[in-house]
Motif scaffolding. Structure first.
Motif, PDB file in Angstrom:
ATOM      1  N   ARG A 262       0.804  -1.226   0.000  1.00  0.00           N
ATOM      2  CA  ARG A 262       0.000   0.000   0.000  1.00  0.00           C
ATOM      3  C   ARG A 262       0.842   1.284   0.000  1.00  0.00           C
ATOM      4  O   ARG A 262       0.304   2.373  -0.159  1.00  0.00           O
ATOM      5  CB  ARG A 262      -0.932   0.016   1.208  1.00  0.00           C
ATOM      6  CG  ARG A 262      -2.022  -1.046   1.166  1.00  0.00           C
ATOM      7  CD  ARG A 262      -2.980  -0.857   2.326  1.00  0.00           C
ATOM      8  NE  ARG A 262      -3.866  -1.960   2.560  1.00  0.00           N
ATOM      9  CZ  ARG A 262      -5.034  -2.158   1.934  1.00  0.00           C
ATOM     10  NH1 ARG A 262      -5.428  -1.313   1.008  1.00  0.00           N
ATOM     11  NH2 ARG A 262      -5.792  -3.186   2.248  1.00  0.00           N
TER      12      ARG A 262
ATOM     13  N   GLU B 292       3.202   4.391  -0.993  1.00  0.00           N
ATOM     14  CA  GLU B 292       3.256   5.214  -2.203  1.00  0.00           C
ATOM     15  C   GLU B 292       4.448   4.836  -3.077  1.00  0.00           C
ATOM     16  O   GLU B 292       4.348   4.805  -4.306  1.00  0.00           O
ATOM     17  CB  GLU B 292       3.322   6.693  -1.824  1.00  0.00           C
ATOM     18  CG  GLU B 292       3.123   7.606  -3.011  1.00  0.00           C
ATOM     19  CD  GLU B 292       2.984   9.056  -2.604  1.00  0.00           C
ATOM     20  OE1 GLU B 292       3.400   9.913  -3.397  1.00  0.00           O
ATOM     21  OE2 GLU B 292       2.452   9.339  -1.506  1.00  0.00           O
ATOM     22  N   HIS B 293       5.577   4.546  -2.445  1.00  0.00           N
ATOM     23  CA  HIS B 293       6.789   4.137  -3.172  1.00  0.00           C
ATOM     24  C   HIS B 293       7.464   3.017  -2.405  1.00  0.00           C
ATOM     25  O   HIS B 293       7.568   3.074  -1.180  1.00  0.00           O
ATOM     26  CB  HIS B 293       7.782   5.305  -3.300  1.00  0.00           C
ATOM     27  CG  HIS B 293       7.243   6.468  -4.059  1.00  0.00           C
ATOM     28  ND1 HIS B 293       7.067   6.454  -5.416  1.00  0.00           N
ATOM     29  CD2 HIS B 293       6.832   7.677  -3.631  1.00  0.00           C
ATOM     30  CE1 HIS B 293       6.558   7.618  -5.801  1.00  0.00           C
ATOM     31  NE2 HIS B 293       6.400   8.376  -4.727  1.00  0.00           N
TER      32      HIS B 293
ATOM     33  N   ASP C 162       8.970  -3.413  -5.510  1.00  0.00           N
ATOM     34  CA  ASP C 162       8.712  -3.424  -6.959  1.00  0.00           C
ATOM     35  C   ASP C 162       9.682  -4.378  -7.657  1.00  0.00           C
ATOM     36  O   ASP C 162       9.284  -5.165  -8.526  1.00  0.00           O
ATOM     37  CB  ASP C 162       8.836  -2.018  -7.544  1.00  0.00           C
ATOM     38  CG  ASP C 162       7.751  -1.082  -7.063  1.00  0.00           C
ATOM     39  OD1 ASP C 162       6.691  -1.552  -6.603  1.00  0.00           O
ATOM     40  OD2 ASP C 162       7.971   0.149  -7.138  1.00  0.00           O
TER      41      ASP C 162
ATOM     42  N   MET D  77      -3.582  -6.824 -13.134  1.00  0.00           N
ATOM     43  CA  MET D  77      -3.419  -5.377 -13.361  1.00  0.00           C
ATOM     44  C   MET D  77      -4.478  -4.879 -14.339  1.00  0.00           C
ATOM     45  O   MET D  77      -5.102  -3.840 -14.118  1.00  0.00           O
ATOM     46  CB  MET D  77      -2.009  -5.079 -13.888  1.00  0.00           C
ATOM     47  CG  MET D  77      -0.921  -5.244 -12.847  1.00  0.00           C
ATOM     48  SD  MET D  77       0.775  -5.264 -13.504  1.00  0.00           S
ATOM     49  CE  MET D  77       0.799  -3.865 -14.596  1.00  0.00           C
TER      50      MET D  77
ATOM     51  N   VAL E 107      -5.086  -1.123 -12.855  1.00  0.00           N
ATOM     52  CA  VAL E 107      -3.927  -0.491 -12.231  1.00  0.00           C
ATOM     53  C   VAL E 107      -2.698  -0.685 -13.117  1.00  0.00           C
ATOM     54  O   VAL E 107      -2.681  -1.550 -13.994  1.00  0.00           O
ATOM     55  CB  VAL E 107      -3.670  -1.034 -10.808  1.00  0.00           C
ATOM     56  CG1 VAL E 107      -4.846  -0.694  -9.889  1.00  0.00           C
ATOM     57  CG2 VAL E 107      -3.423  -2.533 -10.819  1.00  0.00           C
ATOM     58  N   ASP E 108      -1.664   0.112 -12.850  1.00  0.00           N
ATOM     59  CA  ASP E 108      -0.503   0.153 -13.739  1.00  0.00           C
ATOM     60  C   ASP E 108       0.733  -0.581 -13.255  1.00  0.00           C
ATOM     61  O   ASP E 108       1.695  -0.704 -14.013  1.00  0.00           O
ATOM     62  CB  ASP E 108      -0.118   1.617 -14.004  1.00  0.00           C
ATOM     63  CG  ASP E 108      -1.210   2.370 -14.743  1.00  0.00           C
ATOM     64  OD1 ASP E 108      -1.910   1.759 -15.571  1.00  0.00           O
ATOM     65  OD2 ASP E 108      -1.356   3.581 -14.494  1.00  0.00           O
ATOM     66  N   THR E 109       0.751  -1.041 -12.009  1.00  0.00           N
ATOM     67  CA  THR E 109       1.952  -1.693 -11.502  1.00  0.00           C
ATOM     68  C   THR E 109       1.593  -2.979 -10.758  1.00  0.00           C
ATOM     69  O   THR E 109       0.488  -3.111 -10.225  1.00  0.00           O
ATOM     70  CB  THR E 109       2.726  -0.772 -10.522  1.00  0.00           C
ATOM     71  OG1 THR E 109       1.934  -0.596  -9.337  1.00  0.00           O
ATOM     72  CG2 THR E 109       3.052   0.577 -11.159  1.00  0.00           C
TER      73      THR E 109
ATOM     74  N   ARG F 273       2.679  -3.861  -7.880  1.00  0.00           N
ATOM     75  CA  ARG F 273       2.439  -3.546  -6.464  1.00  0.00           C
ATOM     76  C   ARG F 273       1.026  -2.996  -6.276  1.00  0.00           C
ATOM     77  O   ARG F 273       0.333  -3.357  -5.320  1.00  0.00           O
ATOM     78  CB  ARG F 273       3.487  -2.560  -5.942  1.00  0.00           C
ATOM     79  CG  ARG F 273       3.418  -2.357  -4.438  1.00  0.00           C
ATOM     80  CD  ARG F 273       4.671  -1.694  -3.863  1.00  0.00           C
ATOM     81  NE  ARG F 273       5.185  -0.608  -4.651  1.00  0.00           N
ATOM     82  CZ  ARG F 273       4.715   0.641  -4.632  1.00  0.00           C
ATOM     83  NH1 ARG F 273       3.719   0.947  -3.839  1.00  0.00           N
ATOM     84  NH2 ARG F 273       5.256   1.566  -5.392  1.00  0.00           N
ATOM     85  N   ALA F 274       0.577  -2.144  -7.181  1.00  0.00           N
ATOM     86  CA  ALA F 274      -0.786  -1.606  -7.082  1.00  0.00           C
ATOM     87  C   ALA F 274      -1.814  -2.729  -7.208  1.00  0.00           C
ATOM     88  O   ALA F 274      -2.828  -2.734  -6.510  1.00  0.00           O
ATOM     89  CB  ALA F 274      -1.019  -0.541  -8.144  1.00  0.00           C
TER      90      ALA F 274
ATOM     91  N   ALA G  95      -1.939  -4.561  -3.937  1.00  0.00           N
ATOM     92  CA  ALA G  95      -2.649  -3.756  -2.937  1.00  0.00           C
ATOM     93  C   ALA G  95      -4.159  -3.848  -3.124  1.00  0.00           C
ATOM     94  O   ALA G  95      -4.906  -3.886  -2.142  1.00  0.00           O
ATOM     95  CB  ALA G  95      -2.187  -2.305  -3.000  1.00  0.00           C
ATOM     96  N   THR G  96      -4.631  -3.909  -4.364  1.00  0.00           N
ATOM     97  CA  THR G  96      -6.081  -3.993  -4.579  1.00  0.00           C
ATOM     98  C   THR G  96      -6.648  -5.287  -3.998  1.00  0.00           C
ATOM     99  O   THR G  96      -7.749  -5.292  -3.451  1.00  0.00           O
ATOM    100  CB  THR G  96      -6.486  -3.897  -6.066  1.00  0.00           C
ATOM    101  OG1 THR G  96      -5.933  -4.998  -6.787  1.00  0.00           O
ATOM    102  CG2 THR G  96      -6.061  -2.591  -6.688  1.00  0.00           C
TER     103      THR G  96
END
Length: 178
Positions: A52, A54-55, A60, A81, A86-88, A90-91, A94-95
């Protein structure tokens, strides 16, 4: 009939909508967050925090390495994805953390529930059984094995068999339509 992630979404709907007469979890899932965190060499709470964040370039890189090492992992993450918009990687991970039946949610399901599980499901192995354990409603967990060609994710090698069992179960639970 839509298998896979609906194995969590259909039971989740039934937990909050008493109009649902019966639910089919093909394949059943108790917690998609487990799928996001299980392959990470981190305690679950830390994995969740880092997914979750931000960086997190180190995480990654771990996810990219896992995708490079496993075609199944690469497909699952890339498809996820796309499905989650989402674009990554990791994102995407997180979802999945927000999709679960924990915290008493599975126990709210009151209608008869069929939980399907492939004996060698490459994505959800053990997850349907965990959902089944938490259900307090009338429930069924049929066996889908390699001998039947039905041991893979969502019984992809034997969907005719799986769907026949689902329809037979529905017929038994709901009775014949008049």
């Amino acid at each position: 009939m839509r298998p896979s992630m609906s194995g969590l979404l259909a039971p989740r709907a039934a937990a909050f909508d008493q109009r649902v007469a019966a639910v089919i979890a093909l394949d059943g899932v108790y917690d998609l967050g487990h799928i996001s965190t299980a392959s990470l060499p981190l305690p679950r709470a830390e994995a969740e925090r880092r997914l979750r964040a931000e960086h997190d370039p180190e995480l990654d890189a771990m996810l990219e390495a896992a995708m490079a090492a496993s075609p199944m992992m690469r497909w699952a993450i890339e498809h996820g994805m796309y499905a989650m918009g989402v674009d990554t990687p990791r994102a995407f991970g997180a979802t999945y953390l927000d999709f679960h039946l924990r915290d008493g949610m599975a126990e709210k399901i009151s209608c008869p529930t069929l939980v399907c599980a492939g004996a060698d499901d490459g994505f959800f192995l053990g997850r349907p059984e965990l959902l089944y354990e938490h259900l307090t409603c009338p429930k069924t967990l049929p066996e889908f094995t390699a001998d039947q060609g039905a041991d893979a994710h969502c019984q992809s090698g034997a969907q005719r068999l799986a769907f026949a069992r689902v329809y037979d179960w529905l017929d038994d639970v709901l009775g014949h339509a008049a």
